[in-house]
Design a protein around this motif. Structure first.
Motif, PDB file in Angstrom:
ATOM      1  N   UNK A 261       1.014  -1.132  -0.046  1.00 11.29           N
ATOM      2  CA  UNK A 261      -0.108   0.086   0.062  1.00 11.29           C
ATOM      3  C   UNK A 261       0.862   1.324  -0.147  1.00 11.29           C
ATOM      4  N   UNK A 262       0.171   2.394  -0.389  1.00  9.96           N
ATOM      5  CA  UNK A 262       1.187   3.610  -0.385  1.00  9.96           C
ATOM      6  C   UNK A 262       0.078   4.683   0.304  1.00  9.96           C
ATOM      7  N   UNK A 263       0.610   5.652   1.061  1.00  8.65           N
ATOM      8  CA  UNK A 263      -0.391   6.492   1.636  1.00  8.65           C
ATOM      9  C   UNK A 263       0.529   7.884   1.848  1.00  8.65           C
ATOM     10  N   UNK A 264       0.191   8.847   1.473  1.00 13.11           N
ATOM     11  CA  UNK A 264       0.925  10.252   1.728  1.00 13.11           C
ATOM     12  C   UNK A 264      -0.071  11.344   2.293  1.00 13.11           C
ATOM     13  N   UNK A 265      -0.012  11.654   3.652  1.00 15.10           N
ATOM     14  CA  UNK A 265      -0.594  12.983   4.215  1.00 15.10           C
ATOM     15  C   UNK A 265      -0.582  13.885   3.375  1.00 15.10           C
ATOM     16  N   UNK A 266      -1.583  14.989   3.387  1.00 15.74           N
ATOM     17  CA  UNK A 266      -1.573  16.205   2.681  1.00 15.74           C
ATOM     18  C   UNK A 266      -0.667  17.303   3.693  1.00 15.74           C
ATOM     19  N   UNK A 267      -0.584  17.014   4.959  1.00 13.03           N
ATOM     20  CA  UNK A 267       0.281  17.849   5.859  1.00 13.03           C
ATOM     21  C   UNK A 267       0.928  17.165   6.952  1.00 13.03           C
ATOM     22  N   UNK A 268       2.081  17.452   7.160  1.00 12.15           N
ATOM     23  CA  UNK A 268       2.776  16.645   8.313  1.00 12.15           C
ATOM     24  C   UNK A 268       2.767  17.466   9.560  1.00 12.15           C
ATOM     25  N   UNK A 269       2.579  18.787   9.485  1.00 10.00           N
ATOM     26  CA  UNK A 269       2.583  19.732  10.623  1.00 10.00           C
ATOM     27  C   UNK A 269       0.968  20.086  10.975  1.00 10.00           C
ATOM     28  N   UNK A 270       0.434  19.703  12.137  1.00  6.22           N
ATOM     29  CA  UNK A 270      -0.807  20.132  12.741  1.00  6.22           C
ATOM     30  C   UNK A 270      -0.829  21.048  13.926  1.00  6.22           C
ATOM     31  N   UNK A 271      -0.491  22.403  13.534  1.00  7.25           N
ATOM     32  CA  UNK A 271      -0.043  23.279  14.970  1.00  7.25           C
ATOM     33  C   UNK A 271       0.996  22.709  15.524  1.00  7.25           C
ATOM     34  N   UNK A 272       0.732  22.126  16.995  1.00  2.00           N
ATOM     35  CA  UNK A 272       1.943  21.763  17.750  1.00  2.00           C
ATOM     36  C   UNK A 272       2.018  20.098  17.673  1.00  2.00           C
ATOM     37  N   UNK A 273       1.414  19.523  16.606  1.00  2.00           N
ATOM     38  CA  UNK A 273       1.663  18.191  16.645  1.00  2.00           C
ATOM     39  C   UNK A 273       2.010  17.899  15.328  1.00  2.00           C
ATOM     40  N   UNK A 274       3.141  17.065  15.181  1.00  2.00           N
ATOM     41  CA  UNK A 274       3.703  16.679  13.646  1.00  2.00           C
ATOM     42  C   UNK A 274       3.575  15.147  13.475  1.00  2.00           C
ATOM     43  N   UNK A 275       3.261  14.863  12.395  1.00  2.00           N
ATOM     44  CA  UNK A 275       3.383  13.356  11.930  1.00  2.00           C
ATOM     45  C   UNK A 275       4.695  13.019  11.091  1.00  2.00           C
ATOM     46  N   UNK A 276       5.589  11.935  11.504  1.00  2.00           N
ATOM     47  CA  UNK A 276       6.668  11.582  10.763  1.00  2.00           C
ATOM     48  C   UNK A 276       6.645  10.194  10.558  1.00  2.00           C
ATOM     49  N   UNK A 277       7.526   9.762   9.715  1.00  2.00           N
ATOM     50  CA  UNK A 277       7.692   8.175   9.309  1.00  2.00           C
ATOM     51  C   UNK A 277       6.452   7.617   8.660  1.00  2.00           C
ATOM     52  N   UNK A 278       6.161   6.275   9.099  1.00  2.00           N
ATOM     53  CA  UNK A 278       5.032   5.836   8.367  1.00  2.00           C
ATOM     54  C   UNK A 278       3.576   6.542   8.683  1.00  2.00           C
ATOM     55  N   UNK A 279       3.585   7.136   9.729  1.00  2.00           N
ATOM     56  CA  UNK A 279       2.449   7.959  10.285  1.00  2.00           C
ATOM     57  C   UNK A 279       2.055   8.989   9.242  1.00  2.00           C
ATOM     58  N   UNK A 280       3.209   9.406   8.271  1.00  2.00           N
ATOM     59  CA  UNK A 280       2.973  10.627   7.573  1.00  2.00           C
ATOM     60  C   UNK A 280       3.136  10.010   6.005  1.00  2.00           C
ATOM     61  N   UNK A 281       3.878   8.911   6.010  1.00  2.00           N
ATOM     62  CA  UNK A 281       3.813   8.519   4.491  1.00  2.00           C
ATOM     63  C   UNK A 281       4.379   7.000   4.465  1.00  2.00           C
ATOM     64  N   UNK A 282       3.311   5.990   4.260  1.00  2.00           N
ATOM     65  CA  UNK A 282       3.565   4.673   4.060  1.00  2.00           C
ATOM     66  C   UNK A 282       3.915   4.296   2.441  1.00  2.00           C
ATOM     67  N   UNK A 283       4.885   3.513   2.226  1.00  2.00           N
ATOM     68  CA  UNK A 283       5.335   3.324   0.749  1.00  2.00           C
ATOM     69  C   UNK A 283       5.567   1.621   0.807  1.00  2.00           C
ATOM     70  N   UNK A 284       5.644   1.164  -0.417  1.00  2.00           N
ATOM     71  CA  UNK A 284       6.033  -0.274  -0.386  1.00  2.00           C
ATOM     72  C   UNK A 284       7.443  -0.448   0.219  1.00  2.00           C
ATOM     73  N   UNK A 285       7.534  -1.681   0.916  1.00  2.00           N
ATOM     74  CA  UNK A 285       8.594  -2.027   1.545  1.00  2.00           C
ATOM     75  C   UNK A 285       9.778  -2.538   0.405  1.00  2.00           C
TER      76      UNK A 285
END
Length: 378
Positions: A261-285
């Protein structure tokens, strides 16, 4: 109130925690698993990630524990189609390091605990997260009951099924691919040594990578959706039928099947909360870039966190971070799609054409060097 809450105690969350702790920031890592990971899982650490890991003093230890893959060979029909050397991709780390994820996490956790023995809290489930503009409150469920922790900032490194991303309602369109793979770790009976081998066969690709301790990982693309095919014996059979190499199914120490599967968030920064790693972008292993992308996210985010805590960071810096990291993730996703396409089954005539094209391209030094750089995330 602490400075930063990191949700997720996998390799990305632990690395970020170490970066921040050694800069004097107070950190709490919240991890759902009660016990450390014992699965080999992701095994490839690319040169840019090794450079990042050197910044927290763990790269040398991981290199001593792992296998340095300096070369990859592509084989089709029993004939070597192409060779790729990683000698020129980095002056410091001219190789891809192969080391089980369980070992990587153990080294990172030891580093974090060495900086703050109380930084990691295990057996904790995040049930809610709230940003009021001045601080972040995280609701927890622990063995002792419900509680809440307050922090100036929060970072979600809690994986592809991120609870924080879901709680934020962050848009992240999901794409599902038809490809499925079976992978397993077995005693190494080959003569490849520290080399990686890709078998470009008409029935589907087989990939083979060395691991420490005389172990080798095998990954085969599955044909069809037969659940009975997901055994060590069936993987050994696929390897033998496609490559002619016999592996002992009785030596299997890890087995896993996975879809892509692949998934890419529209935004990684949400105010004082940030998304990184697979929480922000899932790509093929396939290609082994996911964990490395997360480390590079953390490496770029850490200075911005320090700036925000010191009230010196500018909002455009976060926008630039977000843009750069999402571009890197999109590039990695495209590379993984190419990798998967090259490994799909083909009729014999097309298979011959594909392998001849790969051999021709690999024979051009400039192309070979560029592909090696792409594979190692340079």
């Amino acid at each position: 109130m602490i400075d930063v809450v990191v949700v997720g105690g996998g390799p990305v969350g632990l690395y970020l925690a170490a970066l921040l702790l050694q800069s004097g920031v107070s950190v709490r890592v919240l991890e759902r698993r009660a016990e450390p990971n014992t699965h080999s899982r992701a095994i490839g650490i690319h040169p840019p990630a090794l450079e990042a890991l050197d910044g927290i003093g763990v790269a040398a230890r991981l290199v001593s524990d792992g296998v340095r893959i300096r070369r990859g060979v592509a084989i089709g029909g029993g004939v070597e189609v192409a060779e790729m050397s990683f000698d020129a991709v980095s002056g410091t780390y001219p190789f891809v390091l192969s080391v089980p994820q369980s070992r990587t996490e153990a080294v990172l956790e030891q580093r974090v605990r060495g900086l703050d023995c109380g930084a990691i809290r295990r057996g904790v489930t995040v049930t809610g997260i709230h940003d009021d503009g001045s601080a972040v409150a995280v609701d927890l469920l622990t063995p002792a009951g419900e509680s809440r922790i307050h922090a100036s900032l929060a970072v979600a490194a809690d994986g592809a099924r991120s609870t924080v991303r879901q709680r934020l309602g962050a848009p992240a369109p999901l794409k599902v691919y038809p490809d499925r793979y079976l992978m397993g770790d077995f005693a190494d009976s080959t003569e490849f040594g520290p080399d990686a081998a890709l078998f470009l066969e008409a029935a589907g690709i087989v990939e083979s990578f060395p691991l420490p301790g005389g172990v080798r990982r095998w990954v085969a693309r599955l044909r069809g959706a037969d659940p009975d095919a997901h055994t060590a014996g069936s993987l050994a059979r696929m390897v033998r039928e496609r490559t002619g190499i016999v592996i002992d199914a009785g030596t299997n120490s890890m087995l896993s099947s996975f879809g892509v599967r692949s998934r890419l968030v529209k935004r990684m920064i949400h105010g004082r909360i940030s998304l990184i790693g697979d929480a922000a972008h899932e790509i093929s292993p396939i290609g082994g870039q996911g964990m490395n992308l997360g480390w590079l996210d953390a490496s770029e985010l850490a200075p911005l966190i320090l700036g925000r805590l010191a009230r010196t960071a500018r909002e455009r810096e976060f926008g630039n971070f977000e843009s750069h990291r999402l571009q890197a993730a999109a590039k990695a996703a495209r590379q993984s799609e190419i990798n998967m396409a090259l490994g799909r089954p083909l009729p014999a005539p097309l298979w011959n054409v594909r392998n001849r094209l790969i051999a021709g391209a690999a024979g051009v030094p400039a192309i070979n060097s560029r592909v090696a750089a792409r594979f190692t995330m340079h």
